[in-house]
Structures are given as structure tokens and as C-alpha cells.
Motif scaffolding. Sequence first.
Motif, PDB file in Angstrom:
ATOM      1  N   ALA A  15       0.843  -1.209   0.000  1.00  0.00           N
ATOM      2  CA  ALA A  15       0.000   0.000   0.000  1.00  0.00           C
ATOM      3  C   ALA A  15       0.872   1.250   0.000  1.00  0.00           C
ATOM      4  CB  ALA A  15      -0.930  -0.026   1.201  1.00  0.00           C
ATOM      5  N   ALA A  16       1.883   1.275   0.879  1.00  0.00           N
ATOM      6  CA  ALA A  16       2.710   2.477   1.005  1.00  0.00           C
ATOM      7  C   ALA A  16       3.459   2.771  -0.299  1.00  0.00           C
ATOM      8  CB  ALA A  16       3.686   2.322   2.164  1.00  0.00           C
ATOM      9  N   ALA A  17       3.832   1.720  -1.026  1.00  0.00           N
ATOM     10  CA  ALA A  17       4.611   1.908  -2.257  1.00  0.00           C
ATOM     11  C   ALA A  17       3.712   1.967  -3.488  1.00  0.00           C
ATOM     12  CB  ALA A  17       5.628   0.771  -2.403  1.00  0.00           C
ATOM     13  N   SER A  18       2.397   1.900  -3.297  1.00  0.00           N
ATOM     14  CA  SER A  18       1.446   1.827  -4.417  1.00  0.00           C
ATOM     15  C   SER A  18       1.891   0.780  -5.440  1.00  0.00           C
ATOM     16  CB  SER A  18       1.311   3.178  -5.131  1.00  0.00           C
ATOM     17  OG  SER A  18       1.131   4.203  -4.207  1.00  0.00           O
TER      18      SER A  18
ATOM     19  N   GLU B 139       6.604  -1.397  12.226  1.00  0.00           N
ATOM     20  CA  GLU B 139       6.316  -1.380  10.780  1.00  0.00           C
ATOM     21  C   GLU B 139       7.548  -0.843  10.057  1.00  0.00           C
ATOM     22  OE1 GLU B 139       3.615  -2.094   8.695  1.00  0.00           O
ATOM     23  OE2 GLU B 139       2.840  -3.171  10.442  1.00  0.00           O
ATOM     24  N   PRO B 140       7.901  -1.445   8.899  1.00  0.00           N
ATOM     25  CA  PRO B 140       9.092  -0.944   8.213  1.00  0.00           C
ATOM     26  C   PRO B 140       8.916   0.465   7.634  1.00  0.00           C
ATOM     27  CG  PRO B 140       8.060  -2.736   6.964  1.00  0.00           C
ATOM     28  CD  PRO B 140       7.299  -2.616   8.247  1.00  0.00           C
ATOM     29  N   LYS B 141      10.036   1.170   7.540  1.00  0.00           N
ATOM     30  CA  LYS B 141      10.044   2.474   6.868  1.00  0.00           C
ATOM     31  C   LYS B 141      10.554   2.265   5.452  1.00  0.00           C
ATOM     32  CE  LYS B 141      10.772   5.884  10.427  1.00  0.00           C
ATOM     33  NZ  LYS B 141      11.725   6.805  11.041  1.00  0.00           N
TER      34      LYS B 141
ATOM     35  N   TYR C 122      11.849   9.548   2.599  1.00  0.00           N
ATOM     36  CA  TYR C 122      10.987   8.416   2.928  1.00  0.00           C
ATOM     37  C   TYR C 122       9.779   8.485   2.002  1.00  0.00           C
ATOM     38  CZ  TYR C 122      13.408   7.788   7.428  1.00  0.00           C
ATOM     39  OH  TYR C 122      14.334   7.555   8.398  1.00  0.00           O
ATOM     40  N   LEU C 123       9.130   7.346   1.759  1.00  0.00           N
ATOM     41  CA  LEU C 123       7.917   7.392   0.949  1.00  0.00           C
ATOM     42  C   LEU C 123       6.781   8.074   1.700  1.00  0.00           C
ATOM     43  CD1 LEU C 123       7.325   4.202  -1.195  1.00  0.00           C
ATOM     44  CD2 LEU C 123       8.080   6.476  -1.850  1.00  0.00           C
TER      45      LEU C 123
END
Lengths: 456, 81
Positions: free
Chosen positions: A90-93, A144-146, A321-322
Amino acid sequence: MTRSLWHSLSGEQLSERFLRDTTSSVSLSRLIGGCSLDHNPTRLHGRSVLLATRTQFASALALIALDGIARRIVLYPAGMPASHLPSVIAAASADTIVTDAPLPSGVSSDLDLVTCGSTLTQDRREIGGLATEWILLTSGTTGEPKLTMHTLATMAGAIPCSAERANRPVWSSFYDIRRYGGLQIFLRALLTGGSMVFSSAEELPGEFLARATAAGVTHISGTPSHWRRALMSPMARQFNPRYVRLSGEIVDQGILDSLHAAYPRATIVHAFASTEAGVGFEVYDGLAGFPAEFIGKNGEVELKVEDGSLRIRSPRTALRYLSDEKFAIDDGFVNTGDLVELQDGRYYFVGRRDGMINVGGAKVHPEEVEAVLNRHPRVRVALAKARRNRFTGSVVIADVVLNAAAAHDEGEATALTHELLAMCRDALADYKVPAAIHFVPSLEITPSGKLARLNG
Amino acid sequence: MSPRTAIVSQFERIAREKDVRLPPLDDNLVLLESGLDSLSFAVIVARLEDELGIDPFSAEEDVEIPITFADFVKIYEDASA
């Protein structure tokens, strides 16, 4: 047009150069003529790709195939629990997963699944020319990873152009190439006329060193903890590297001396690097710490010390960071959070501003350990801290204040210790579990009301 | 408690916690072939420091890297002598 990793390989005595792991080997001349994906890579143009493979070898081949074609590549490290996959996707789309393994449950089937392997099937032609974003994962305070963003340009910025090229180095690393330290070495091998032998988590150090010796490894990197373990192997004496590189943890004089004794003909180097700050500097004089004149020097990499912590500004730092969280502060300097102390013209690393504990190169945020201990009904408050250790640099130790109701004798304390450790083992990766728990009457609180964290 | 007794009991404790089957702790046992990883050795050393009050591997001491179980025990015996 940006030069991709694949494009950077062409025309350099490729037939004599290779990538190798425990079961596979490929020459670079074959590698640039093929592609390990089951799709034609041109189909992945502009995609955001999650690269999650079992082996480093499969990741290496896919990375060479996709750099310059994919818009974004997320390198999912071996050993990171699959439970983080959905949040990372999700974070990286991410719209595509490239993998050599069956997908774990819980991962959305909306993603395009592309299989990759250790053999070359499809053609690879130079298309795209995108400056692909490389996303590296590091551990965050919440567990949670960054997601940290680099490109080939920021990753390769620290790599010397030509010095090693003539000697055709064969590189290896105890690190995994899906982490910053390992990826640096992989790129260094590819971009300086070298080859690369991948380590394997399943091998004992002796087996790895035997394989590295047989493959003619000349250049090798790892953390001080990797080397302390490797030097416990009788095979370490057969190995004969020309260049040994240390990074990822505080380097003490003991490990430098042990390596000089074991490999008297090798150049022993220690480097300061982090995923966010990139490669800061390298130290060649065989001494722990670094010379004070590194600070304040003008050049591509600038270092300064403020509030006791090391700050770095260079073209090799990660871009961002994303998430929206920032790590570059005032005027482009990245605060590494590493505390340094000046003694007799040299700076020495003494710990972390945020209390983060480095266990054999793996990061432990004390808050995460404390949160688990604090769940126990008899714990009033817990503090996780570092204790120096020869085998892993540091270990986690916990100080625990019990509730008033908890009068305890020695037998009860032992039972409670076992209970707390069992809770930690259930909830945390093994390197985060405290080596020992001490029951203390109270903990020091700072004027701002926070637990006082001793750095060390 | 003698260093050897304390060391044997800490090796057995970490092996139980990690579900590792330890080979017999003979003097000639190569530590890397014990089935224990670096982290296990780190935990053993930290717990022995709590129990015996010494960490002979601390940076100030210049001890050889142990290869066998006997090397490991000797480092503790020398430090507590």
C-alpha cells in the motif's frame, strides 16, 4: 536519458565475470542477453514493482532486468515477516509483484504476479530510460518498516570509478543485497568490472568461506559481528582476501586487530554508512573511530557534529521516505542519530541519540521491546537498553519496575523472568528479545517526563 | 559456582529456549558446530556477566576469538583466576 544498471554493464569483458550463489552461476555476457522474468520486461514499463524473492540471486537478476524499466522497485528483504507485505504494498502503491515463490496469503490478488527465477528466458532490450526509484526497507519504532527512496545514482555515488577495475575483483558480502550494505557491494561489483558471490542464510560461516575461497573471492564485506563469527571458523584461515570491509555497526579496535592478524596482506577498511545517510566515509588507517579532520572538510560529502551527533550532507543520501516524514533537516544535512565523542584528535561512536540498539547490524527500537514488557499485569514500567557485547556488538537488556503488589522472592523473580521472556519471544524477532531482565526499584525520568535513555 | 558449571548451564538454557539440540559439550566441540548462532553466544555472555560478574570478551580485554568449547571455558577461567 538515464543509464540503467543493465546498460552500465555492456562491453566490459563480460564473459569472464559472473554472479554465483550456492546452486546457480551466470556470466554477465549471458546476463545482458536475457532476462529471468516470465514476462517480457517491456510489459512492466512504468510499473511499481515489489521484488520479493527467496534468493539473492533471483533478486539480482530481476533488479538488472527491471532498473530503467520499472518506475519503482521495492526490495523486500529476506527474513522480513510476510505480515508486513500488505502495508508495504500500500505504502509503495505497488501494482506488480515479482517473485520466485508462491505468494503468502493476505496479499491482494489485484496485483499483477510475475514469476522470476535463476535462469534466463526472455530477451532484454534497452528500453525505458526511467530513473527507477529503489525502495529499501528499514525498521521503524512501531515495528512497521520504513520505506526509504534511492536511485541508481544515489546508491552508486560512493563507488570509486576505476581503482579496482584492472584487478577484476570478485566480491562477496555477508550482507543480503536487499539491504543497503549488501546492495552497495552488489553494485560495486557490477560497476567496477567485478563479479559477485552471494552468501546464503542457510550456510555456516565455514561453508560460506570455503565456497568464497573456491570462487576466488578477493573483496568481502560484513559487519563486525559477521566477522567475529566468521573468525571462529577454522576455515577463516584458508581464506585469503585482498580487501576486507566493515560497516553496519560500531567498529572496535579488537575486531580490526583480529582481522589484521588473520589477513596481514589485506586492506582492512571500515565505512560509515546508513540507508538514509548513504556511504559517509571510509577509514583506512586500521584504527577505530575516524580522524577529527574529516569533520568540516569541503567536498562531495560534508560532515558536521551538532548536539553530539554526526550529520552528513552528500549526493549519496537517500532522497526521502515514501511517507511524509522527513529525515533531511536544515540545509540538506541528514542527522544520523549516531553520537560521537572527540578523544585525542579522533571521533569515536558512543551510541544512539534515540536509544536505538544495534544487535549484529539489526536495529532494535527500545520502545518496541518496552511495549511488550509493559503488557504484563505485574510490570509498572520497563526500559530496554543496550549492553556492549563481543559477539553481536550489543544485546538488549531490560530494566523492569514491578507494581507495588508484586512482592517477590528469588524463586518468584525467576519465574516472572521466564514468563516475560516467553512473552517477548512470542511477540518479537529473536534479536529483539532481551538477553536478561533486571528488576529495579525505579527508573530515572527526565525533566520532560520521559524515560531517561542511556546511550551506549 | 565454577565458570565451567555456569557456562554449561547457560549453553543448555539457551538451547532449550531456541529449541536447539546441543551436541555433548566436550572440550573439542567446535563452537560453530554447536547449532548456536551469534545471538545465542551474545546472550550466553550477557547472562554469564550477570551471574559471574565478568565479561572477559569486553573490548578492554584482548582475548583470542574462541574456536572450541575448551577455548571458551578457558577464557572465563583465566579471567576469574
